[in-house]
Design a protein around this motif. Structure first.
Motif, PDB file in Angstrom:
ATOM      1  N   ARG A  20       0.895  -1.282  -0.005  1.00 28.28           N
ATOM      2  CA  ARG A  20      -0.050  -0.063  -0.023  1.00 28.28           C
ATOM      3  C   ARG A  20       1.135   1.214  -0.085  1.00 28.28           C
ATOM      4  N   THR A  21       2.025   0.959   0.608  1.00 31.50           N
ATOM      5  CA  THR A  21       3.074   2.243   0.679  1.00 31.50           C
ATOM      6  C   THR A  21       3.487   2.658  -0.938  1.00 31.50           C
ATOM      7  N   CYS A  22       3.713   1.615  -1.636  1.00 34.34           N
ATOM      8  CA  CYS A  22       4.145   1.995  -3.042  1.00 34.34           C
ATOM      9  C   CYS A  22       3.042   2.556  -3.840  1.00 34.34           C
ATOM     10  N   LEU A  23       1.825   2.464  -3.318  1.00 30.56           N
ATOM     11  CA  LEU A  23       0.714   3.502  -4.067  1.00 30.56           C
ATOM     12  C   LEU A  23       0.970   4.981  -3.900  1.00 30.56           C
ATOM     13  N   ILE A  24       1.691   5.400  -2.654  1.00 28.79           N
ATOM     14  CA  ILE A  24       1.972   6.663  -2.553  1.00 28.79           C
ATOM     15  C   ILE A  24       0.635   7.585  -2.389  1.00 28.79           C
ATOM     16  N   LYS A  25      -0.495   6.826  -1.623  1.00 32.11           N
ATOM     17  CA  LYS A  25      -1.584   7.372  -1.412  1.00 32.11           C
ATOM     18  C   LYS A  25      -1.966   7.684   0.027  1.00 32.11           C
ATOM     19  N   ASP A  26      -1.450   6.905   0.856  1.00 32.88           N
ATOM     20  CA  ASP A  26      -1.550   7.024   2.396  1.00 32.88           C
ATOM     21  C   ASP A  26      -0.551   8.256   2.821  1.00 32.88           C
ATOM     22  N   PRO A  27      -1.309   8.790   4.063  1.00 29.83           N
ATOM     23  CA  PRO A  27      -0.526   9.863   4.572  1.00 29.83           C
ATOM     24  C   PRO A  27       0.940   9.533   4.927  1.00 29.83           C
ATOM     25  N   HIS A  28       2.037  10.476   4.496  1.00 31.97           N
ATOM     26  CA  HIS A  28       3.411  10.244   4.707  1.00 31.97           C
ATOM     27  C   HIS A  28       4.104   8.971   3.841  1.00 31.97           C
ATOM     28  N   SER A  29       3.395   8.680   2.965  1.00 30.95           N
ATOM     29  CA  SER A  29       3.936   7.451   2.052  1.00 30.95           C
ATOM     30  C   SER A  29       5.363   7.972   1.513  1.00 30.95           C
ATOM     31  N   LEU A  30       5.302   9.072   0.890  1.00 30.75           N
ATOM     32  CA  LEU A  30       6.529   9.425   0.119  1.00 30.75           C
ATOM     33  C   LEU A  30       7.288   9.961   0.940  1.00 30.75           C
ATOM     34  N   GLU A  31       7.225  10.455   2.187  1.00 32.81           N
ATOM     35  CA  GLU A  31       8.382  10.679   3.249  1.00 32.81           C
ATOM     36  C   GLU A  31       8.970   9.573   3.692  1.00 32.81           C
ATOM     37  N   VAL A  32       7.998   8.528   3.903  1.00 31.99           N
ATOM     38  CA  VAL A  32       8.469   7.414   4.675  1.00 31.99           C
ATOM     39  C   VAL A  32       9.529   6.591   3.554  1.00 31.99           C
ATOM     40  N   LEU A  33       9.187   6.546   2.170  1.00 32.04           N
ATOM     41  CA  LEU A  33      10.011   6.115   1.223  1.00 32.04           C
ATOM     42  C   LEU A  33      11.385   6.791   1.153  1.00 32.04           C
ATOM     43  N   GLU A  34      11.398   7.981   1.390  1.00 32.10           N
ATOM     44  CA  GLU A  34      12.621   8.916   1.140  1.00 32.10           C
ATOM     45  C   GLU A  34      13.444   8.662   2.327  1.00 32.10           C
ATOM     46  N   SER A  35      12.665   8.559   3.598  1.00 33.39           N
ATOM     47  CA  SER A  35      13.503   8.310   4.906  1.00 33.39           C
ATOM     48  C   SER A  35      14.014   7.059   4.920  1.00 33.39           C
ATOM     49  N   LYS A  36      13.513   5.858   4.294  1.00 30.26           N
ATOM     50  CA  LYS A  36      13.995   4.506   4.292  1.00 30.26           C
ATOM     51  C   LYS A  36      15.392   4.697   3.393  1.00 30.26           C
ATOM     52  N   ALA A  37      15.177   5.391   2.326  1.00 26.07           N
ATOM     53  CA  ALA A  37      16.356   5.414   1.283  1.00 26.07           C
ATOM     54  C   ALA A  37      17.557   6.026   1.944  1.00 26.07           C
ATOM     55  N   LEU A  38      17.335   7.237   2.646  1.00 25.44           N
ATOM     56  CA  LEU A  38      18.499   7.953   3.366  1.00 25.44           C
ATOM     57  C   LEU A  38      19.268   7.114   4.325  1.00 25.44           C
ATOM     58  N   THR A  39      18.671   5.863   4.746  1.00 27.28           N
ATOM     59  CA  THR A  39      19.336   5.256   5.661  1.00 27.28           C
ATOM     60  C   THR A  39      20.593   4.296   5.040  1.00 27.28           C
ATOM     61  N   LYS A  40      20.583   4.344   3.582  1.00 22.90           N
ATOM     62  CA  LYS A  40      21.197   3.525   2.706  1.00 22.90           C
ATOM     63  C   LYS A  40      21.040   1.945   2.946  1.00 22.90           C
ATOM     64  N   LYS A  41      20.392   1.500   3.751  1.00 27.32           N
ATOM     65  CA  LYS A  41      20.077   0.120   4.296  1.00 27.32           C
ATOM     66  C   LYS A  41      19.319  -0.537   3.258  1.00 27.32           C
ATOM     67  N   PRO A  42      19.398  -2.157   3.028  1.00 26.09           N
ATOM     68  CA  PRO A  42      18.816  -2.717   1.866  1.00 26.09           C
ATOM     69  C   PRO A  42      17.160  -2.636   2.385  1.00 26.09           C
ATOM     70  N   ILE A  43      16.453  -2.781   1.272  1.00 28.11           N
ATOM     71  CA  ILE A  43      15.099  -2.725   1.538  1.00 28.11           C
ATOM     72  C   ILE A  43      14.467  -3.716   0.550  1.00 28.11           C
ATOM     73  N   ILE A  44      13.412  -4.168   1.237  1.00 26.70           N
ATOM     74  CA  ILE A  44      12.389  -5.271   0.605  1.00 26.70           C
ATOM     75  C   ILE A  44      11.330  -4.606   0.174  1.00 26.70           C
ATOM     76  N   ILE A  45      10.771  -4.811  -1.022  1.00 23.74           N
ATOM     77  CA  ILE A  45       9.765  -4.353  -1.656  1.00 23.74           C
ATOM     78  C   ILE A  45       8.624  -5.096  -1.976  1.00 23.74           C
ATOM     79  N   SER A  46       7.340  -5.034  -1.661  1.00 23.29           N
ATOM     80  CA  SER A  46       6.250  -5.542  -2.228  1.00 23.29           C
ATOM     81  C   SER A  46       5.176  -4.542  -3.067  1.00 23.29           C
ATOM     82  N   MET A  47       4.962  -4.938  -4.173  1.00 23.03           N
ATOM     83  CA  MET A  47       4.154  -4.039  -5.170  1.00 23.03           C
ATOM     84  C   MET A  47       2.705  -4.794  -5.521  1.00 23.03           C
ATOM     85  N   GLY A  48       2.220  -5.486  -4.500  1.00 22.14           N
ATOM     86  CA  GLY A  48       0.930  -6.272  -4.704  1.00 22.14           C
ATOM     87  C   GLY A  48      -0.262  -5.447  -5.120  1.00 22.14           C
TER      88      GLY A  48
END
Length: 243
Positions: free
Chosen positions: A106-134
């Motif tokens: 649901r976060t990948c739809l970028i429709k929930d409050p804060h979805s984009l900010e949370v994606l960008e925050s995780k990206a800034l950690t430089k850590k591995p990311i597991i992504i579902s786009m169901g």
């Protein structure tokens, strides 16, 4: 081939740290590599008129409970991971030194409050990311956001439970991860065999897991830890097989 097995706890800990401890210990005993929880604020994602509002609110993972559960996982020697739905939770989890993050469909739809900010925050950690786009979404945009992170995309269809016949295996095999919502263990075992035949070096399997007597909103579409143990045993056999 190495298979990372993620036990998705979801709401199956029912807001109880003692239940979380029991399920973590059972998942470790079953042979899972990671236990995954979800950090969201109920008001951000659900209406208070939702029929399961009480259960949803009860299974909200607060910072205090997350700290306790991370410590329990560390003591059990199993990795603790979260899908996170608001940026302050990423900042908090960084203080716990989590190793990687999950992105929910649901976060990948970028429709929930804060979805984009949370994606960008995780990206800034430089850590591995597991992504579902169901649920769909713009994969190229997600790839751009995480261009500096190591990523694993999971084949996923957000139906609970998913009918086995709806799996598009040609499409599924384009992915190194499989977030599976079918009943039983057949689909992830088949995915593992097919990926091994394709000479994949590392794959990831995610399944919703519960205690035998779990009653939360996710319980009806989750496997118990005995089934998890059976799944893990079969996958480890396949990993080491010569074919």
């Amino acid at each position: 081939m190495k298979t990372i097995i993620v036990a998705e706890i979801g709401s199956n800990w029912e807001g109880s740290v003692s239940k979380a401890k029991k399920i973590i210990q059972e998942c470790k005993k079953a042979g899972a590599d990671i236990v995954k929880f979800q950090m969201w604020r109920a008001e951000d994602l659900y209406s208070k008129n939702h029929p399961n509002w009480k259960e949803i609110k009860k299974s909200e993972l607060t910072f205090e409970k997350a700290r306790k559960i991370k410590k329990i996982a560390d003591q059990a020697r199993i990795e603790f991971m979260c899908s996170v739905f608001y940026p302050e939770a990423v900042t908090f989890l960084e203080t716990l030194n989590v190793k990687k993050y999950k992105i929910a469909s649901r976060t990948c739809l970028i429709k929930d409050p804060h979805s984009l900010e949370v994606l960008e925050s995780k990206a800034l950690t430089k850590k591995p990311i597991i992504i579902s786009m169901g649920m769909g979404g713009d994969k190229k945009k997600i790839e751009r956001i995480f261009s500096k992170n190591k990523t694993i995309f999971c084949y996923c269809i957000s139906e609970y439970p998913l009918e086995f016949k709806k799996i598009d295996w040609k499409e599924a095999l384009k992915y190194d991860g499989f977030s599976d919502h079918t009943s039983g263990i057949t689909a992830p075992i088949l995915f593992t065999i097919l990926k091994k035949q394709k000479k994949s070096k590392q794959i990831l399997i995610e399944k919703h897991v519960k205690l035998k007597n779990s009653k939360g909103p996710d319980a009806s579409t989750s496997m118990n830890t005995k089934e998890l143990s059976e799944l893990v045993s079969n996958i480890r056999i396949i990993e080491n097989a010569n074919f």
